[in-house]
Scaffold this motif. Sequence first.
Motif, PDB file in Angstrom:
ATOM      1  N   GLY A  32       0.798  -1.217   0.000  1.00  0.00           N
ATOM      2  CA  GLY A  32       0.000   0.000   0.000  1.00  0.00           C
ATOM      3  C   GLY A  32       0.832   1.269   0.000  1.00  0.00           C
ATOM      4  N   PRO A  33       1.787   1.428   0.937  1.00  0.00           N
ATOM      5  CA  PRO A  33       2.621   2.637   0.917  1.00  0.00           C
ATOM      6  C   PRO A  33       3.430   2.793  -0.371  1.00  0.00           C
ATOM      7  N   PHE A  34       3.920   1.667  -0.911  1.00  0.00           N
ATOM      8  CA  PHE A  34       4.676   1.746  -2.164  1.00  0.00           C
ATOM      9  C   PHE A  34       3.787   2.256  -3.299  1.00  0.00           C
ATOM     10  N   ALA A  35       2.569   1.711  -3.397  1.00  0.00           N
ATOM     11  CA  ALA A  35       1.652   2.162  -4.441  1.00  0.00           C
ATOM     12  C   ALA A  35       1.290   3.632  -4.263  1.00  0.00           C
ATOM     13  N   TRP A  36       1.135   4.063  -3.014  1.00  0.00           N
ATOM     14  CA  TRP A  36       0.789   5.456  -2.746  1.00  0.00           C
ATOM     15  C   TRP A  36       1.917   6.394  -3.193  1.00  0.00           C
ATOM     16  N   VAL A  37       3.172   6.033  -2.869  1.00  0.00           N
ATOM     17  CA  VAL A  37       4.310   6.849  -3.295  1.00  0.00           C
ATOM     18  C   VAL A  37       4.417   6.862  -4.819  1.00  0.00           C
ATOM     19  N   ALA A  38       4.147   5.709  -5.452  1.00  0.00           N
ATOM     20  CA  ALA A  38       4.199   5.648  -6.909  1.00  0.00           C
ATOM     21  C   ALA A  38       3.174   6.580  -7.537  1.00  0.00           C
ATOM     22  N   LEU A  39       1.993   6.651  -6.962  1.00  0.00           N
ATOM     23  CA  LEU A  39       0.958   7.552  -7.479  1.00  0.00           C
ATOM     24  C   LEU A  39       1.335   9.012  -7.226  1.00  0.00           C
ATOM     25  N   MET A  40       1.898   9.294  -6.047  1.00  0.00           N
ATOM     26  CA  MET A  40       2.284  10.673  -5.755  1.00  0.00           C
ATOM     27  C   MET A  40       3.421  11.142  -6.658  1.00  0.00           C
ATOM     28  N   SER A  41       4.268  10.212  -7.107  1.00  0.00           N
ATOM     29  CA  SER A  41       5.373  10.613  -7.966  1.00  0.00           C
ATOM     30  C   SER A  41       4.900  11.150  -9.306  1.00  0.00           C
ATOM     31  N   LEU A  42       3.658  10.863  -9.673  1.00  0.00           N
ATOM     32  CA  LEU A  42       3.098  11.335 -10.937  1.00  0.00           C
ATOM     33  C   LEU A  42       2.191  12.551 -10.751  1.00  0.00           C
ATOM     34  N   ARG A  43       2.199  13.122  -9.534  1.00  0.00           N
ATOM     35  CA  ARG A  43       1.351  14.273  -9.251  1.00  0.00           C
ATOM     36  C   ARG A  43       2.206  15.415  -8.712  1.00  0.00           C
ATOM     37  N   THR A  44       1.697  16.619  -8.814  1.00  0.00           N
ATOM     38  CA  THR A  44       2.378  17.790  -8.277  1.00  0.00           C
ATOM     39  C   THR A  44       2.010  17.977  -6.818  1.00  0.00           C
ATOM     40  N   THR A  45       2.800  18.780  -6.132  1.00  0.00           N
ATOM     41  CA  THR A  45       2.545  19.010  -4.704  1.00  0.00           C
ATOM     42  C   THR A  45       1.183  19.645  -4.449  1.00  0.00           C
ATOM     43  N   PRO A  46       0.753  20.669  -5.201  1.00  0.00           N
ATOM     44  CA  PRO A  46      -0.604  21.210  -4.965  1.00  0.00           C
ATOM     45  C   PRO A  46      -1.695  20.153  -5.155  1.00  0.00           C
ATOM     46  N   GLU A  47      -1.553  19.276  -6.143  1.00  0.00           N
ATOM     47  CA  GLU A  47      -2.546  18.220  -6.335  1.00  0.00           C
ATOM     48  C   GLU A  47      -2.562  17.257  -5.156  1.00  0.00           C
ATOM     49  N   ILE A  48      -1.389  16.936  -4.612  1.00  0.00           N
ATOM     50  CA  ILE A  48      -1.313  16.007  -3.485  1.00  0.00           C
ATOM     51  C   ILE A  48      -1.929  16.638  -2.240  1.00  0.00           C
ATOM     52  N   LEU A  49      -1.608  17.902  -1.985  1.00  0.00           N
ATOM     53  CA  LEU A  49      -2.165  18.576  -0.807  1.00  0.00           C
ATOM     54  C   LEU A  49      -3.666  18.761  -0.916  1.00  0.00           C
ATOM     55  N   ASP A  50      -4.171  18.914  -2.132  1.00  0.00           N
ATOM     56  CA  ASP A  50      -5.605  19.078  -2.323  1.00  0.00           C
ATOM     57  C   ASP A  50      -6.358  17.765  -2.138  1.00  0.00           C
ATOM     58  N   ALA A  51      -5.805  16.650  -2.629  1.00  0.00           N
ATOM     59  CA  ALA A  51      -6.443  15.328  -2.498  1.00  0.00           C
ATOM     60  C   ALA A  51      -5.323  14.292  -2.368  1.00  0.00           C
ATOM     61  N   PRO A  52      -4.896  13.967  -1.147  1.00  0.00           N
ATOM     62  CA  PRO A  52      -3.715  13.099  -0.959  1.00  0.00           C
ATOM     63  C   PRO A  52      -3.852  11.706  -1.568  1.00  0.00           C
TER      64      PRO A  52
END
Length: 282
Positions: A32-52
């Motif tokens: 789960g954490p690995f998949a989450w980091v993989a998804l975050m690597s394809l998103r920008t910081t504002p997108e992550i902060l808006d919907a983690p």
Amino acid sequence: MTSHPILAAWVGHVRRVPLLAFVILYTILTGGPFAWVALMSLRTTPEILDAPYALPSPAHWGKFADAWTRSSYGVYFWNSVIVVGSAVVLVTIIGAMAAHALARFEFRGRTVLRLIVLSGMMVPPQLVILSLFQILLQLNLYNTLAGLALAYVAMQLAMTIYILEGFFAQLPQDLFDAARMDGYSDLEIFWRITLPIGLPAIATTVVLNFIILWNEFLFAIVLLTDDTKRTLPLGIMHFMGAHQLDVGMIATGLMISIAPIILLYACCSDLMIKGMTAGAVR
């Protein structure tokens, strides 16, 4: 009479439920954490902060190129490749030779020498970091990639010898006696017999040492101060402070650092499993 096989099969499936549940739970907790980091690597910081926990829409694949070129991840990556690669090669060769000598030769003080070498596995790294700092400073190796690689060799040598000696000690003595009859020297026996046969155990130590050293942080942060010589774990930490915690770029850097470990394990997993299970059945 026909109900008994069906009942036995049903009971067998029921008994597997706890094991399957444990495997599923373990997969979720680790993957789960690995998949989450993989998804975050394809998103920008504002997108992550808006919907983690949202999916990348759209996926920013260009972040990997930006991290490699603009954020110095490429420099940190190659520093890690140089340090870890050279350390793994050295510790494998030195450890294999030492393990071969301890496993095959009878000499006075062998037991004491083995205890001294293996006692290194019981010493916490934090206990020797100050001594290593002083030694490297006196040898003009402080704040150099070569000094850090030598520190890594010293740190992993005991574990390497421990694993390889247990494997080499199980090799039949007849092989070495036949080699001596053919005129092989001790060094030729090591290179032509011990190393080829011990390849599964050697692959095990290579993978373990690479994973441990690739993620090592304590020695690197104490023994390196120059920003251009930082390894990848240090580079990620430095990037966090310098760029005000850019979560998206940090996740991209983590995926870059994870890729070599996944590739190495995928290539050497069969040999690693053979090496770890070689001592189970003689």
